[in-house]
Motif scaffolding. Structure first.
Motif, PDB file in Angstrom:
ATOM      1  N   ALA A  73       0.842  -1.200   0.000  1.00 37.72           N
ATOM      2  CA  ALA A  73       0.000   0.000   0.000  1.00 37.72           C
ATOM      3  C   ALA A  73       0.880   1.255   0.000  1.00 37.72           C
ATOM      4  O   ALA A  73       0.563   2.244  -0.661  1.00 37.72           O
ATOM      5  CB  ALA A  73      -0.939  -0.005   1.209  1.00 37.72           C
ATOM      6  N   VAL A  74       1.983   1.199   0.756  1.00 30.72           N
ATOM      7  CA  VAL A  74       2.923   2.328   0.754  1.00 30.72           C
ATOM      8  C   VAL A  74       3.504   2.508  -0.643  1.00 30.72           C
ATOM      9  O   VAL A  74       3.549   3.615  -1.187  1.00 30.72           O
ATOM     10  CB  VAL A  74       4.057   2.101   1.781  1.00 30.72           C
ATOM     11  N   ASP A  75       3.932   1.392  -1.257  1.00 25.20           N
ATOM     12  CA  ASP A  75       4.503   1.453  -2.606  1.00 25.20           C
ATOM     13  C   ASP A  75       3.520   2.048  -3.606  1.00 25.20           C
ATOM     14  O   ASP A  75       3.914   2.714  -4.567  1.00 25.20           O
ATOM     15  CB  ASP A  75       4.897   0.046  -3.087  1.00 25.20           C
ATOM     16  N   ALA A  76       2.240   1.778  -3.392  1.00 22.45           N
ATOM     17  CA  ALA A  76       1.231   2.266  -4.333  1.00 22.45           C
ATOM     18  C   ALA A  76       0.989   3.765  -4.177  1.00 22.45           C
ATOM     19  O   ALA A  76       0.159   4.336  -4.882  1.00 22.45           O
ATOM     20  CB  ALA A  76      -0.083   1.494  -4.144  1.00 22.45           C
ATOM     21  N   GLY A  77       1.699   4.383  -3.217  1.00 24.87           N
ATOM     22  CA  GLY A  77       1.607   5.826  -3.091  1.00 24.87           C
ATOM     23  C   GLY A  77       0.582   6.312  -2.087  1.00 24.87           C
ATOM     24  O   GLY A  77       0.331   7.515  -2.002  1.00 24.87           O
ATOM     25  N   HIS A  78       0.014   5.387  -1.330  1.00 25.78           N
ATOM     26  CA  HIS A  78      -0.988   5.822  -0.356  1.00 25.78           C
ATOM     27  C   HIS A  78      -0.322   6.375   0.902  1.00 25.78           C
ATOM     28  O   HIS A  78       0.828   6.060   1.211  1.00 25.78           O
ATOM     29  CB  HIS A  78      -1.899   4.647   0.022  1.00 25.78           C
ATOM     30  N   ASP A  79      -1.089   7.172   1.618  1.00 23.95           N
ATOM     31  CA  ASP A  79      -0.665   7.718   2.908  1.00 23.95           C
ATOM     32  C   ASP A  79      -1.120   6.688   3.965  1.00 23.95           C
ATOM     33  O   ASP A  79      -2.290   6.601   4.297  1.00 23.95           O
ATOM     34  CB  ASP A  79      -1.357   9.068   3.100  1.00 23.95           C
ATOM     35  N   VAL A  80      -0.159   5.878   4.445  1.00 19.55           N
ATOM     36  CA  VAL A  80      -0.515   4.698   5.240  1.00 19.55           C
ATOM     37  C   VAL A  80      -0.165   4.892   6.713  1.00 19.55           C
ATOM     38  O   VAL A  80       0.910   5.404   7.051  1.00 19.55           O
ATOM     39  CB  VAL A  80       0.217   3.444   4.704  1.00 19.55           C
ATOM     40  N   VAL A  81      -1.084   4.493   7.570  1.00 17.11           N
ATOM     41  CA  VAL A  81      -0.861   4.460   9.015  1.00 17.11           C
ATOM     42  C   VAL A  81      -1.116   3.025   9.484  1.00 17.11           C
ATOM     43  O   VAL A  81      -2.118   2.421   9.098  1.00 17.11           O
ATOM     44  CB  VAL A  81      -1.808   5.439   9.752  1.00 17.11           C
TER      45      VAL A  81
END
Lengths: 377, 430
Positions: free
Chosen positions: A20-28
């Motif tokens: 999800a991080v790789d896909a460019g999302h702002d992840v928590v």
């Protein structure tokens, strides 16, 4: 998108968050504290497995460079998943707690809280695919839930309980992973220390894996009769809740069957506190009746029939009643009040009320219901 | 920008402490060695000990250096219990306040489970202040059978100052030694070991602007303490382990600096804290201040005007009804405001605070707690940063509280109830 990655402390959820991080999302990252075991004075305890898992989840978040929090959903978990587990067994049914957890905790309590706090979606390490297709005649896109690319790891069965609205806010980045081995290799390549962590199989709140012991402790001893199909008493039990349809082992039956063939649990009757046993061929199921249906494919299953009469049109499908069971060819139709009737064309044995019934068309999940009853083949 | 409002967890190191720590790290010498490098290290440690003693109203020989506050608390509780019970096997009772830090509570309960102690938790009132009548009753009932009393100087969560003068007077009437965890108090309020009459007192390095990993137990001369750590016999045989020369010196410099600067720092931090309390009440009308009220709004408390409130200057603690602490903390942290839920955190698992529960706060209210703690680097801009985002964060946390409380909770007036009764059924929630 602002994405909340549920981090269990295992390898799957860590790699899913990484993707999800790789896909460019702002992840928590969020680890759910689900155990109600509150050791007020912690002296002497070396910490339970969930504390170790929380530490692993924290380290995964560190490696991914995302914020990490622990959210306490233990009360909700106890009130829904554990309470349902006990109530279902006490009622002579066979629940699937993972389905209830996805229904009430991950994709309800966690998702609703996440949305309220400004997140757009929840990301988990489940193996399933969400496929978005254009809607008919330019209408809104349709989201379909499909089996994972790796059928051996496919978890669409335990996700099917989600309705379309919740599916729209869910992300399963591992759905097209080729295999668990590939996910582990990816974890190792990313420097995630959980890459070699063993898989978990047991029910998470039954720490030692002894489900019968857990039920006995929470539900108490309740001795009763084991009877055959003609009502003759052939043995005794210590609590009907400990038996599930199709079970063969653990039956304390004194006399052998007249024909000498092994006997299986055919039915659990909580009201009379009896367990009915009989031969294997009595387990064969011809039709399954489901309730509380959730549909993800209105284009296939059609609308719910109005009134009392019969049902809607039949549709072809495959029915699956266990997380790792084989799908069986069937036809199904919706019935009033959220029901479904499924007639199976193949060999299906030992279906217990309470089990989750999932209908597929190929890899696509059509819908899910809870088994209310069966008809013999 | 970010605002650090968690000085009670740990506070930035003072520049003077950093200077001496880094300088000492480059020097070699074991303070127990007999050659010149050892003697030099020993001299540094002893000068630090003298500086600590002078700042805290103790004699140098009363300073037992430890690896932190938790170790000092363990040494006090276990060391006093073993020593007292060893002299008189009838003295097995341990009296501790119900709002102690886990570093006192857990040794006391461990001794109850493993060493035959009888641990009594003393109740507190709604502000977290010890019930002196309960202490008096326990001592009257079984004073001669009591090994020790431990009551903290100031509470780490709600900042309540405890009536130690009265505690000491009561306990000493029965010959019972008194320990106090003063980790939060040193540098915030005047702490004078000799004047306090205490038998033992815990102080920590990193809470006063010193390094992590060092602290001390002040133990009255002549007090018999059974060691917890055995080995080389350092610290008069009470606490073995090679002395940490650099940390000792930095610790002493920090305590000395903090204590000297205390009148000015405390006055400045009190003003900031009072401003924070007033503005939080204005911005979030439902917020409930826990602990003694530093800025009473009503005339009822006006009579007390002029008395300093029995509360740490930098501490403000609120509960926000209908909110979960984890939602509040998430929202503030995302906005760059760092504070604490004020609850005991084991591996980050939030649990309702035993302090709030002991004060009579309902469990569901205790879940929505936030502690804001100010310190020597705090500024008005920190308070401004908090107030800029707090109303929105509380609003979202309330919505999240309603969402995660489940169907039953949604019906409730404040969103509590957390789905009670929603579980067993398989009704409309699907």
């Amino acid at each position: 998108m602002r994405v909340l990655a549920a981090l269990s402390g295992g390898v799957d959820s860590a790699v899913a968050a990484a993707r999800a991080v790789d896909a460019g999302h702002d992840v928590v990252g969020v680890h759910m504290a689900l155990s109600r075991n509150r050791d007020q004075f912690r002296t002497g305890s070396r910490g339970c497995c969930s504390i170790e898992d929380a530490g692993d989840a924290r380290r995964a978040a560190d490696v991914l460079g995302i914020p990490y929090y622990v959210w306490d959903l233990s009360e909700r978990f106890e009130d829904t998943v554990v309470a349902d587990f006990l109530a279902e067994y006490a009622a002579g049914r066979t629940p699937n707690p993972c389905v209830r957890c996805n229904e009430h905790i991950k994709f309800e309590a966690l998702l609703d809280k996440a949305v309220a706090l400004g997140f757009d979606a929840v990301c988990t390490g489940h193996y399933a695919r969400v496929v978005t297709r254009p809607g008919p005649d330019g209408s809104a896109p349709v989201r379909e839930l499909h089996r994972a690319a790796d059928l051996a790891k496919d978890q669409s069965y335990v996700l099917a309980v989600m309705g379309p609205d919740r599916l729209a806010r869910s992300m399963f980045p591992l759905g097209d992973a080729a295999s668990k081995a590939q996910v582990r290799a990816e974890a190792a390549a990313r420097g995630l220390s959980v890459s070699a962590k063993p898989d978990s199989y047991d029910i998470c709140f039954v720490a030692d894996g002894d489900t019968q012991g857990f039920l006995r402790e929470r539900l108490g001893s309740l001795p009763g009769d084991v009877v055959d199909v003609d009502g003759r008493v052939v043995g005794a039990h210590d609590g009907a809740y400990a038996y599930t349809v199709g079970q063969r082992k653990g039956l304390s039956i004194g006399r052998p069957a007249p024909d000498g063939r092994p006997r299986y649990v055919l039915e659990v009757r909580p009201v009379s506190n009896t367990v009915v046993v009989g031969p294997a061929d009595a387990l064969a199921v011809g039709a399954v009746l489901g309730g509380d249906a959730v549909w993800l494919a209105d284009d296939v299953v059609g609308a719910e029939p109005a009134g009392r009469a019969g049902g809607a049109d039949w549709f072809a499908c495959q029915a699956q009643v266990r997380a790792h069971g084989d799908p069986v060819p069937a036809r199904a139709r919706r019935t009033p009040h959220g029901g479904v009737r499924v007639e199976v064309h193949g060999d299906l044995r030992g279906v217990a009320p309470g089990q989750s019934l999932v209908l597929y068309a190929g890899t696509r999940v059509l819908g899910q219901a809870t088994v209310e009853g069966t008809e013999r083949a | 920008m970010t605002a650090y409002l968690d000085h009670a967890a740990t506070t930035p190191m003072l520049p003077g402490a950093i200077d001496v720590l880094t300088a000492e790290l480059g020097r070699t010498g074991n303070a127990s060695s007999l050659h010149s490098a050892g003697r030099s290290a020993r001299r540094t440690v002893e000068e630090a000990r003298e500086q600590l003693a002078a700042a805290l109203g103790a004699r140098p020989g009363e300073v037992v250096l430890t690896a932190g506050g938790t170790e000092a608390d363990n040494l006090a509780v276990k060391g006093l219990f073993w020593s007292r019970a060893g002299q008189d096997s009838a003295r097995r009772r341990i009296l501790v306040s119900a709002v102690e830090h886990h570093a006192v509570l857990d040794p006391a309960s461990w001794l109850a489970r493993h060493a035959g102690a009888e641990t009594v938790l003393l109740p507190v009132d709604g502000t977290g202040r010890l019930d002196l009548d309960a202490l008096a009753a326990e001592l009257e009932a079984a004073g001669p059978r009591t090994a020790l009393v431990s009551v903290m100087w100031a509470n780490n969560e709600v900042g309540t100052l405890q009536p130690l003068r009265e505690v000491v007077a009561l306990a000493h009437r029965y010959g019972v030694p008194v320990h106090s965890d003063a980790v939060q108090a040193v540098g915030q309020v005047p702490v004078d070991f000799a004047a306090s009459g205490l038998d033992a007192l815990t102080v920590s390095g990193h809470k006063v602007g010193g390094p992590l990993g060092i602290g001390a137990l002040l133990a009255r001369r002549g007090l018999d303490l059974t060691p917890v750590l055995h080995g080389g016999g350092q610290e008069r045989g009470v606490r073995s382990g090679t002395l940490d020369t650099p940390a000792s010196r930095a610790f002493a410099v920090a305590v000395d600096t903090a204590v000297r600067a205390r009148p000015q720092t405390a006055a400045r931090v009190t003003d900031l804290r009072d401003d924070l309390v007033r503005r939080v009440r204005e911005a979030v009308p439902g917020a409930v201040l826990r602990g003694p009220d530093p800025v009473p709004a009503t005339g009822r408390d006006a009579a007390r005007h002029g008395d300093p409130p029995a509360r740490l200057p930098g501490n403000a603690h609120f509960t926000f009804p209908g909110c979960e602490g984890d939602s509040l903390l998430f929202g503030l942290d995302s906005a760059g405001v760092q504070c604490s839920t004020g609850s005991a955190c084991q591996a980050g698992v939030p649990q309702p605070s035993h302090v709030l529960l002991a004060m009579g706060v309902e469990e569901h209210d205790a879940r929505g707690a936030l502690r804001f703690s100010l310190g020597h680097t705090s500024t008005a801009a920190d308070v401004d940063a908090l107030l800029d985002v707090l109303p929105g964060v509380v609003e979202r946390a309330r919505a999240a509280g309603l969402a995660s409380a489940g169907p039953a909770g949604r019906a409730g007036p404040t969103g509590h109830g957390a789905g009670a009764g929603a579980g067993a059924g398989r009704g409309g929630a699907r």
